[in-house]
Motif scaffolding. Structure first.
Motif, short mmCIF file in Angstrom:
data_model
loop_
_atom_site.label_atom_id
_atom_site.label_comp_id
_atom_site.label_asym_id
_atom_site.label_seq_id
_atom_site.Cartn_x
_atom_site.Cartn_y
_atom_site.Cartn_z
N PHE A 1 -3.97 6.84 4.66
CA PHE A 1 -3.85 5.63 3.85
C PHE A 1 -2.40 5.37 3.48
O PHE A 1 -1.92 4.23 3.52
CB PHE A 1 -4.71 5.78 2.59
N LYS A 2 -1.66 6.42 3.14
CA LYS A 2 -0.24 6.27 2.83
C LYS A 2 0.53 5.74 4.04
O LYS A 2 1.40 4.87 3.90
CB LYS A 2 0.34 7.61 2.39
N GLU A 3 0.19 6.25 5.22
CA GLU A 3 0.85 5.76 6.44
C GLU A 3 0.51 4.30 6.70
O GLU A 3 1.36 3.52 7.14
CB GLU A 3 0.42 6.62 7.63
N LYS A 4 -0.73 3.93 6.42
CA LYS A 4 -1.15 2.55 6.63
C LYS A 4 -0.38 1.61 5.71
O LYS A 4 0.00 0.50 6.11
CB LYS A 4 -2.66 2.42 6.39
N GLY B 1 5.66 10.26 -8.94
CA GLY B 1 5.62 11.71 -8.78
C GLY B 1 4.43 12.08 -7.94
O GLY B 1 3.64 11.26 -7.52
N GLY B 2 4.25 13.38 -7.71
CA GLY B 2 3.12 13.84 -6.93
C GLY B 2 3.20 13.34 -5.50
O GLY B 2 4.26 13.23 -4.91
N SER B 3 2.04 12.99 -4.94
CA SER B 3 1.97 12.60 -3.53
C SER B 3 2.64 11.25 -3.28
O SER B 3 3.18 11.01 -2.23
CB SER B 3 0.51 12.55 -3.07
N LEU B 4 2.54 10.34 -4.27
CA LEU B 4 3.19 9.04 -4.12
C LEU B 4 4.40 9.04 -5.06
O LEU B 4 4.31 8.64 -6.21
CB LEU B 4 2.23 7.90 -4.50
#
Length: 280
Positions: A231-234, A253-256
């Motif tokens: 989803f992040k790549e999309k 922060g974190g993953s995003l």
């Protein structure tokens, strides 16, 4: 024909009936809940057109099971559902971009409720995104020749004779409620093969059902990480399809992380600007 021959003939007929009918005794239990049926009950006459999601970080997430297709054939109790929702929520809690998680009881979801029902839940619980859990489980029982033979000669209390297959799929579908946009989904599957005697068959099927749900849910949770990364790549590939904003006090922060969000915001603004420029 003497009495002994008649007696042997009767025994042969009885044995033939037992063998021919016993080999093919099969039962199947099917239980399911459907996200499609819940969200789009009138999909032939009305189709929801999703908009552009506006994701305000950190997200307020809800988790709920969609209603079963048949009340009479529910595979999970409310306690079972809450336990599985807690497992999913533990997975989400480790991410910094998730502000809060609400576990929504089944009573608040109506059969064929659609997005109108989700709007009510959004207002009631103050959530932005919802993870809808659904499942499909089939339990197939094949009572074969061995079980009939052991039943008549040794006794079903001693020798397992029922061959059981349990197939389970649990699915998590994540929606942005306001835009009606599906963000991503993660499935989990499991297959259990086991034996049981006719005496404890019902109890064994129940245990297999719950165990299969637990293993399928663990598989689902593993897949959530993969789907989140995709989803992040999309979002990176098509930033104009998503609008990312920050709530007051949130710095990322974190993953995003913050730099990722800034990049998305800039790319999103650039994408919208280029679209407007093409129109002129």
């Amino acid at each position: 024909m003497n009495f002994w021959n008649i007696f042997k003939l009767i025994l042969l007929l009885i044995a033939t009936i037992i063998l021919t009918t016993g080999c093919g005794i099969q039962t199947k239990q099917h239980r399911s809940s459907s996200v499609v049926q819940y969200l789009y009950p009138d999909r032939q006459n009305h189709v929801e057109v999703p908009g552009i999601p506006r994701l305000a970080l950190p997200l307020r997430v809800g988790i709920a099971f969609v209603p079963e297709n048949s009340v009479k054939s529910q595979a999970l109790t409310e306690t079972d559902k809450m336990d599985l929702m807690k497992e999913v929520s533990h997975h989400f809690k480790k991410y910094d971009f998730v502000k809060s998680i609400e576990l929504i009881p089944s009573a608040y979801l109506r059969n064929d409720g659609g997005f109108g029902n989700l709007d009510q839940i959004r207002t009631m619980y103050g959530i932005d995104v919802i993870t809808l859990l659904s499942y499909d489980q089939t339990q197939f029982t094949d009572e074969g020749l061995a079980s009939i033979t052991y039943w008549t000669i040794i006794g079903a209390y001693i020798i397992p004779g029922e061959k059981n297959d349990t197939h389970t799929m649990v699915d998590a579908t994540v929606y942005d409620i306001l835009s009606r946009k599906m963000l991503f989904r993660a499935p989990g599957t499991n297959h259990i093969k086991s034996n049981a005697t006719p005496v404890n068959l019902t109890e064994k099927l129940r245990k297999d059902s719950l165990e299969s749900f637990k293993v399928a849910s663990s598989d689902l949770i593993k897949n959530l990480d993969t789907q989140l990364q995709l989803f992040k790549e999309k979002i990176k590939e098509a930033p104009e399809d998503y609008q990312i904003t920050h709530r007051p006090g949130y710095t990322g922060g974190g993953s995003l992380d913050a730099s990722f969000i800034i990049l998305l915001t800039l790319l999103g603004g650039y994408g919208l600007w280029t679209k407007k420029k093409r129109k002129h």
